[in-house]
Design a protein around this motif. Structure first.
Motif, PDB file in Angstrom:
ATOM      1  N   GLU A   1       0.825  -1.211   0.000  1.00 33.09           N
ATOM      2  CA  GLU A   1       0.000   0.000   0.000  1.00 33.09           C
ATOM      3  C   GLU A   1       0.859   1.262   0.000  1.00 33.09           C
ATOM      4  O   GLU A   1       0.574   2.219  -0.720  1.00 33.09           O
ATOM      5  N   PHE A   2       1.908   1.243   0.800  1.00 37.46           N
ATOM      6  CA  PHE A   2       2.788   2.418   0.855  1.00 37.46           C
ATOM      7  C   PHE A   2       3.579   2.582  -0.438  1.00 37.46           C
ATOM      8  O   PHE A   2       3.791   3.704  -0.912  1.00 37.46           O
ATOM      9  N   PHE A   3       3.996   1.467  -1.014  1.00 40.40           N
ATOM     10  CA  PHE A   3       4.713   1.537  -2.287  1.00 40.40           C
ATOM     11  C   PHE A   3       3.815   2.125  -3.379  1.00 40.40           C
ATOM     12  O   PHE A   3       4.252   2.986  -4.158  1.00 40.40           O
ATOM     13  N   MET A   4       2.576   1.671  -3.440  1.00 47.29           N
ATOM     14  CA  MET A   4       1.644   2.174  -4.446  1.00 47.29           C
ATOM     15  C   MET A   4       1.356   3.667  -4.260  1.00 47.29           C
ATOM     16  O   MET A   4       1.168   4.408  -5.224  1.00 47.29           O
ATOM     17  N   LYS A   5       1.329   4.120  -3.005  1.00 46.86           N
ATOM     18  CA  LYS A   5       0.980   5.506  -2.709  1.00 46.86           C
ATOM     19  C   LYS A   5       2.166   6.451  -2.843  1.00 46.86           C
ATOM     20  O   LYS A   5       2.059   7.539  -3.412  1.00 46.86           O
ATOM     21  N   PHE A   6       3.328   6.030  -2.322  1.00 49.29           N
ATOM     22  CA  PHE A   6       4.451   6.961  -2.192  1.00 49.29           C
ATOM     23  C   PHE A   6       5.715   6.544  -2.953  1.00 49.29           C
ATOM     24  O   PHE A   6       6.665   7.323  -3.030  1.00 49.29           O
ATOM     25  N   GLY A   7       5.749   5.308  -3.446  1.00 50.50           N
ATOM     26  CA  GLY A   7       6.940   4.864  -4.154  1.00 50.50           C
ATOM     27  C   GLY A   7       7.947   4.178  -3.249  1.00 50.50           C
ATOM     28  O   GLY A   7       7.758   4.060  -2.034  1.00 50.50           O
ATOM     29  N   LYS A   8       9.044   3.751  -3.841  1.00 51.63           N
ATOM     30  CA  LYS A   8      10.019   2.918  -3.124  1.00 51.63           C
ATOM     31  C   LYS A   8      10.798   3.669  -2.060  1.00 51.63           C
ATOM     32  O   LYS A   8      11.392   3.040  -1.172  1.00 51.63           O
ATOM     33  N   ASP A   9      10.830   5.002  -2.098  1.00 53.06           N
ATOM     34  CA  ASP A   9      11.630   5.770  -1.140  1.00 53.06           C
ATOM     35  C   ASP A   9      11.148   5.626   0.301  1.00 53.06           C
ATOM     36  O   ASP A   9      11.884   5.958   1.233  1.00 53.06           O
ATOM     37  N   VAL A  10       9.911   5.166   0.502  1.00 50.48           N
ATOM     38  CA  VAL A  10       9.403   5.033   1.875  1.00 50.48           C
ATOM     39  C   VAL A  10       9.603   3.623   2.434  1.00 50.48           C
ATOM     40  O   VAL A  10       9.269   3.363   3.591  1.00 50.48           O
ATOM     41  N   LEU A  11      10.164   2.714   1.633  1.00 52.73           N
ATOM     42  CA  LEU A  11      10.395   1.337   2.086  1.00 52.73           C
ATOM     43  C   LEU A  11      11.870   1.137   2.410  1.00 52.73           C
ATOM     44  O   LEU A  11      12.745   1.618   1.695  1.00 52.73           O
ATOM     45  N   ARG A  12      12.136   0.417   3.502  1.00 55.96           N
ATOM     46  CA  ARG A  12      13.509   0.198   3.946  1.00 55.96           C
ATOM     47  C   ARG A  12      13.722  -1.249   4.377  1.00 55.96           C
ATOM     48  O   ARG A  12      12.814  -1.885   4.892  1.00 55.96           O
ATOM     49  N   LYS A  13      14.940  -1.709   4.177  1.00 57.91           N
ATOM     50  CA  LYS A  13      15.400  -2.961   4.786  1.00 57.91           C
ATOM     51  C   LYS A  13      16.439  -2.569   5.831  1.00 57.91           C
ATOM     52  O   LYS A  13      17.364  -1.809   5.529  1.00 57.91           O
ATOM     53  N   ILE A  14      16.314  -3.086   7.048  1.00 55.55           N
ATOM     54  CA  ILE A  14      17.191  -2.695   8.149  1.00 55.55           C
ATOM     55  C   ILE A  14      18.172  -3.825   8.476  1.00 55.55           C
ATOM     56  O   ILE A  14      17.760  -4.919   8.897  1.00 55.55           O
ATOM     57  N   ASP A  15      19.456  -3.580   8.260  1.00 58.19           N
ATOM     58  CA  ASP A  15      20.531  -4.508   8.683  1.00 58.19           C
ATOM     59  C   ASP A  15      20.266  -5.954   8.261  1.00 58.19           C
ATOM     60  O   ASP A  15      20.366  -6.876   9.068  1.00 58.19           O
ATOM     61  N   GLY A  16      19.906  -6.154   7.007  1.00 59.07           N
ATOM     62  CA  GLY A  16      19.709  -7.504   6.509  1.00 59.07           C
ATOM     63  C   GLY A  16      18.456  -8.194   6.986  1.00 59.07           C
ATOM     64  O   GLY A  16      18.227  -9.363   6.700  1.00 59.07           O
ATOM     65  N   ASN A  17      17.632  -7.473   7.750  1.00 59.07           N
ATOM     66  CA  ASN A  17      16.373  -8.037   8.234  1.00 59.07           C
ATOM     67  C   ASN A  17      15.480  -8.358   7.040  1.00 59.07           C
ATOM     68  O   ASN A  17      15.344  -7.560   6.115  1.00 59.07           O
ATOM     69  N   GLU A  18      14.848  -9.517   7.079  1.00 64.05           N
ATOM     70  CA  GLU A  18      13.968  -9.904   5.972  1.00 64.05           C
ATOM     71  C   GLU A  18      12.692  -9.071   5.950  1.00 64.05           C
ATOM     72  O   GLU A  18      12.044  -8.934   4.920  1.00 64.05           O
ATOM     73  N   LYS A  19      12.330  -8.537   7.100  1.00 64.98           N
ATOM     74  CA  LYS A  19      11.108  -7.741   7.187  1.00 64.98           C
ATOM     75  C   LYS A  19      11.300  -6.375   6.529  1.00 64.98           C
ATOM     76  O   LYS A  19      12.399  -5.821   6.501  1.00 64.98           O
ATOM     77  N   ILE A  20      10.197  -5.830   6.050  1.00 61.77           N
ATOM     78  CA  ILE A  20      10.225  -4.493   5.439  1.00 61.77           C
ATOM     79  C   ILE A  20       9.823  -3.464   6.487  1.00 61.77           C
ATOM     80  O   ILE A  20       8.924  -3.691   7.301  1.00 61.77           O
ATOM     81  N   HIS A  21      10.489  -2.331   6.469  1.00 63.12           N
ATOM     82  CA  HIS A  21      10.148  -1.208   7.330  1.00 63.12           C
ATOM     83  C   HIS A  21       9.619  -0.063   6.472  1.00 63.12           C
ATOM     84  O   HIS A  21      10.095   0.146   5.356  1.00 63.12           O
ATOM     85  N   VAL A  22       8.638   0.655   7.001  1.00 65.76           N
ATOM     86  CA  VAL A  22       8.085   1.819   6.306  1.00 65.76           C
ATOM     87  C   VAL A  22       8.552   3.087   7.013  1.00 65.76           C
ATOM     88  O   VAL A  22       8.485   3.181   8.248  1.00 65.76           O
TER      89      VAL A  22
END
Length: 268
Positions: A196-217
């Protein structure tokens, strides 16, 4: 009054209560603004252990009366909203003050605006973003409660557009601050929310933290995109992650708490 910094905000001891304040808004003497913390300083056995500003708490009047006395505002000049993660924004007047004062007459409203002097807007938080906007030319102040749902609904944009529509506020003349809230390193989401965030704001709002498999917004980045899209140029972020700073602020995600800190703004 002693002060120090946390993130970009100033921490102050005001008559025994610890509050955080925005540097960008502190330049305006006619604007009162406080972000409460859980800390009560110079405590005695007859005072409260910490400051819980949840309006649904049965002891809320006791907490708020204590706070109001410390900062010298009248509780009977405060408007409280019933927040539901909507994008609803309302212009408020003294007619919206509840009886008793903490009665939330405004249902399903997450944004408040006023140009009334000596009227204080109160919103509450535990990870969601407080967005405060002030027009020093028109003397209009607004505040929005922006959780991840409200951020997707772009309540920050709704706040700015409503100030423009109702009072002729020029977005370029607004001074806007985004207060303590869950930060990009702490807001882990599932694939549906990330999409939902990717569709609304693009890839700049998505993060991967220290190799974590989970996505952070990055909610801060999402709000920045929203506010700049409607012409806001004077924009400040507290850079205070509530998840990491539970010594000062409540975090629902970390503590699963019903307790809240508050933002109180008004023009005097």
């Amino acid at each position: 009054m002693n002060s120090k910094y946390i993130g970009n905000y100033i921490l102050r001891n005001v008559n025994g209560v610890c509050v955080a304040q925005s540097p960008i808004l502190s330049q305006f003497n006619e604007l009162v603004h406080y972000v409460t913390t859980r800390r009560i300083l110079n405590n005695t056995k007859n005072e409260l252990d910490e400051l819980n500003m949840s309006v649904s708490n049965e002891d809320f009047p006791r907490y708020f009366d204590f706070f109001a006395k410390c900062v010298n505002i009248s509780p009977n000049k405060c408007v409280f909203s019933h927040q539901t993660h909507s994008k609803n924004v309302k212009v408020v007047t003294r007619e919206d003050i509840g009886e008793p004062y903490w009665n939330r007459k405004l249902k399903e409203v997450d944004g408040l605006i006023t140009n009334d002097k000596e009227l204080f807007l109160v919103t509450t938080y535990a990870d969601c973003m407080p967005i405060i906007a002030y027009d020093p030319m028109k003397r209009v102040v607004g505040v929005a409660h922006s959780g991840w749902r409200g951020t997707l609904l772009e309540i920050g944009k709704e706040l700015v557009l409503k100030m423009n529509e109702e009072f002729g506020c020029n977005p370029e003349e607004l001074f806007v601050t985004v207060g303590p809230s869950i930060g990009p390193e702490s807001f882990e989401v599932g694939p549906d929310v990330a999409a939902e965030f990717f569709m609304k704001f693009g890839k700049d709002v998505l993060r991967k933290i220290d190799g974590n498999e989970k996505i952070h917004v990055d909610l801060w980045k999402a709000v920045e995109i929203t506010l700049k899209s409607v012409g806001v140029v004077h924009l400040e972020f507290s850079n205070i992650d509530t998840y990491k700073h539970t010594e000062y602020f409540y975090s629902y995600r970390r503590e699963k708490t019903k307790k809240r800190f508050a933002v109180i703004v008004g023009i005097v």
